[in-house]
Design a protein around this motif. Structure first.
Motif, PDB file in Angstrom:
ATOM      1  N   MET A 151       0.854  -1.180   0.000  1.00  0.00           N
ATOM      2  CA  MET A 151       0.000   0.000   0.000  1.00  0.00           C
ATOM      3  C   MET A 151       0.891   1.232   0.000  1.00  0.00           C
ATOM      4  SD  MET A 151      -0.124   1.077   3.849  1.00  0.00           S
ATOM      5  CE  MET A 151      -0.175   2.618   3.144  1.00  0.00           C
ATOM      6  N   CYS A 152       0.363   2.340  -0.490  1.00  0.00           N
ATOM      7  CA  CYS A 152       1.093   3.611  -0.489  1.00  0.00           C
ATOM      8  C   CYS A 152       0.206   4.694   0.101  1.00  0.00           C
ATOM      9  CB  CYS A 152       1.515   4.009  -1.899  1.00  0.00           C
ATOM     10  SG  CYS A 152       2.742   2.906  -2.635  1.00  0.00           S
ATOM     11  N   GLY A 153       0.853   5.752   0.557  1.00  0.00           N
ATOM     12  CA  GLY A 153       0.101   6.854   1.134  1.00  0.00           C
ATOM     13  C   GLY A 153       0.888   8.141   1.089  1.00  0.00           C
ATOM     14  N   SER A 154       0.204   9.185   1.507  1.00  0.00           N
ATOM     15  CA  SER A 154       0.787  10.503   1.668  1.00  0.00           C
ATOM     16  C   SER A 154      -0.136  11.259   2.610  1.00  0.00           C
ATOM     17  CB  SER A 154       0.911  11.229   0.328  1.00  0.00           C
ATOM     18  OG  SER A 154       1.609  12.456   0.495  1.00  0.00           O
ATOM     19  N   GLY A 155       0.296  12.395   3.058  1.00  0.00           N
ATOM     20  CA  GLY A 155      -0.558  13.162   3.955  1.00  0.00           C
ATOM     21  C   GLY A 155      -0.127  14.609   4.028  1.00  0.00           C
ATOM     22  N   TYR A 156      -0.904  15.354   4.768  1.00  0.00           N
ATOM     23  CA  TYR A 156      -0.566  16.771   4.974  1.00  0.00           C
ATOM     24  C   TYR A 156      -0.654  17.049   6.463  1.00  0.00           C
ATOM     25  CZ  TYR A 156      -5.614  17.568   5.312  1.00  0.00           C
ATOM     26  OH  TYR A 156      -6.935  17.518   5.696  1.00  0.00           O
ATOM     27  N   TYR A 157       0.206  17.950   6.889  1.00  0.00           N
ATOM     28  CA  TYR A 157       0.243  18.344   8.288  1.00  0.00           C
ATOM     29  C   TYR A 157      -0.766  19.468   8.488  1.00  0.00           C
ATOM     30  CZ  TYR A 157       4.290  15.405   8.523  1.00  0.00           C
ATOM     31  OH  TYR A 157       5.118  14.323   8.456  1.00  0.00           O
ATOM     32  N   LYS A 158      -1.563  19.308   9.540  1.00  0.00           N
ATOM     33  CA  LYS A 158      -2.606  20.291   9.822  1.00  0.00           C
ATOM     34  C   LYS A 158      -1.996  21.489  10.540  1.00  0.00           C
ATOM     35  CE  LYS A 158      -6.603  17.344  10.157  1.00  0.00           C
ATOM     36  NZ  LYS A 158      -7.722  16.992  11.005  1.00  0.00           N
ATOM     37  N   VAL A 159      -2.452  22.653  10.154  1.00  0.00           N
ATOM     38  CA  VAL A 159      -1.985  23.883  10.787  1.00  0.00           C
ATOM     39  C   VAL A 159      -2.733  24.044  12.110  1.00  0.00           C
ATOM     40  CG1 VAL A 159      -1.796  26.376  10.548  1.00  0.00           C
ATOM     41  CG2 VAL A 159      -1.528  24.902   8.548  1.00  0.00           C
ATOM     42  N   ASP A 160      -1.967  24.202  13.196  1.00  0.00           N
ATOM     43  CA  ASP A 160      -2.600  24.431  14.484  1.00  0.00           C
ATOM     44  C   ASP A 160      -3.254  25.800  14.492  1.00  0.00           C
ATOM     45  OD1 ASP A 160      -1.829  21.991  15.599  1.00  0.00           O
ATOM     46  OD2 ASP A 160       0.099  22.797  16.238  1.00  0.00           O
ATOM     47  N   PRO A 161      -4.474  25.915  15.054  1.00  0.00           N
ATOM     48  CA  PRO A 161      -5.128  27.208  15.095  1.00  0.00           C
ATOM     49  C   PRO A 161      -4.339  28.170  15.982  1.00  0.00           C
ATOM     50  CG  PRO A 161      -6.445  25.542  16.224  1.00  0.00           C
ATOM     51  CD  PRO A 161      -5.262  24.859  15.636  1.00  0.00           C
ATOM     52  N   PRO A 162      -4.382  29.472  15.651  1.00  0.00           N
ATOM     53  CA  PRO A 162      -3.622  30.462  16.432  1.00  0.00           C
ATOM     54  C   PRO A 162      -4.110  30.580  17.857  1.00  0.00           C
ATOM     55  CG  PRO A 162      -4.879  31.545  14.677  1.00  0.00           C
ATOM     56  CD  PRO A 162      -5.107  30.062  14.573  1.00  0.00           C
TER      57      PRO A 162
END
Length: 162
Positions: A151-162
Motif C-alpha cells: 500500500m502507499c500513502g501521503s498526507g498533509y500536516y494540519k496547521v494548528d489554530p492560532p
C-alpha cells in the motif's frame, strides 16, 4: 516500565532520530490540500504499474524522483507493515511501524494497513514528525492499496489554530 510508556519512549526516540536523519526538504509555498494528497497517491500507484515496483520505490525515496515536494511525500509499506519507500525519510525503509504508537496512543501503521487492505483506500489522522519543521504535528493521511503485497500513502500536516 509499563508497555504503554515503553512504546511512547520508542516513538519519542524514533521521532528524535527522524528529526536528525530526515532528508532536508524545502517548505512549500502553500500547505497541500486533501485533493492534492489523494492525487499524489493515485499518481504514485499509477507510476508503480507503469514503471514497475523497484523503479517506482526508488523514485519515491529520491528527493528529485518527482514524488517529494516540501512536506508532501509518498511512502509505501508492504502487507506486513514494513516501510519499503519513504520520501520524507528514506532511512525508515526496512522498519516495521505496525507497533509504533503516536503521542496520543494511536497505531498509525496498523490503521493504515487496516484501511488499505480492507477498504482499498481511505483517510486517517495521527501525529507524526514533520520533516520540514522537525516537530511532531497532527497529520491527515490518505492510503491506497496497490495490490495484495503493498500500500502507499501521503498526507498533509494540519496547521494548528492560532
Amino acid at each position: 516500565m509499563p508497555a504503554k510508556m515503553q512504546t511512547r519512549l520508542v516513538f519519542g526516540a524514533t521521532a528524535i532520530a527522524m528529526g536528525t536523519l530526515a532528508v532536508p526538504l524545502a517548505l512549500s509555498a502553500a500547505a497541500p490540500t486533501p485533493q492534492e494528497v489523494q492525487a499524489l497517491v493515485e499518481r504514485a500507484v499509477e507510476h508503480i504499474h507503469a514503471v514497475g515496483r523497484d523503479r517506482a520505490l526508488a523514485d519515491f525515496n529520491h528527493p528529485d524522483g518527482g514524488f517529494v515536494d516540501g512536506e508532501l511525500y509518498v511512502y509505501c509499506n508492504d502487507a506486513a507493515g514494513t516501510v519499503i519507500a519513504h520520501g520524507g525519510n528514506p532511512k525508515l525503509v526496512g522498519t516495521n511501524l505496525l507497533g509504533l504508537r503516536d503521542p496520543d496512543g494511536k497505531l498509525p501503521g496498523a490503521e493504515m494497513r487496516r484501511i488499505a487492505f480492507t477498504q482499498g483506500s481511505g483517510w486517517l489522522e495521527f501525529r507524526w514528525p514533520n520533516p520540514a519543521t522537525k516537530r511532531i504535528e497532527l497529520k491527515d493521511a490518505y492510503v491506497q492499496k496497490v495490490d495484495d503485497s503493498m500500500m502507499c500513502g501521503s498526507g498533509y500536516y494540519k496547521v494548528d489554530p492560532p
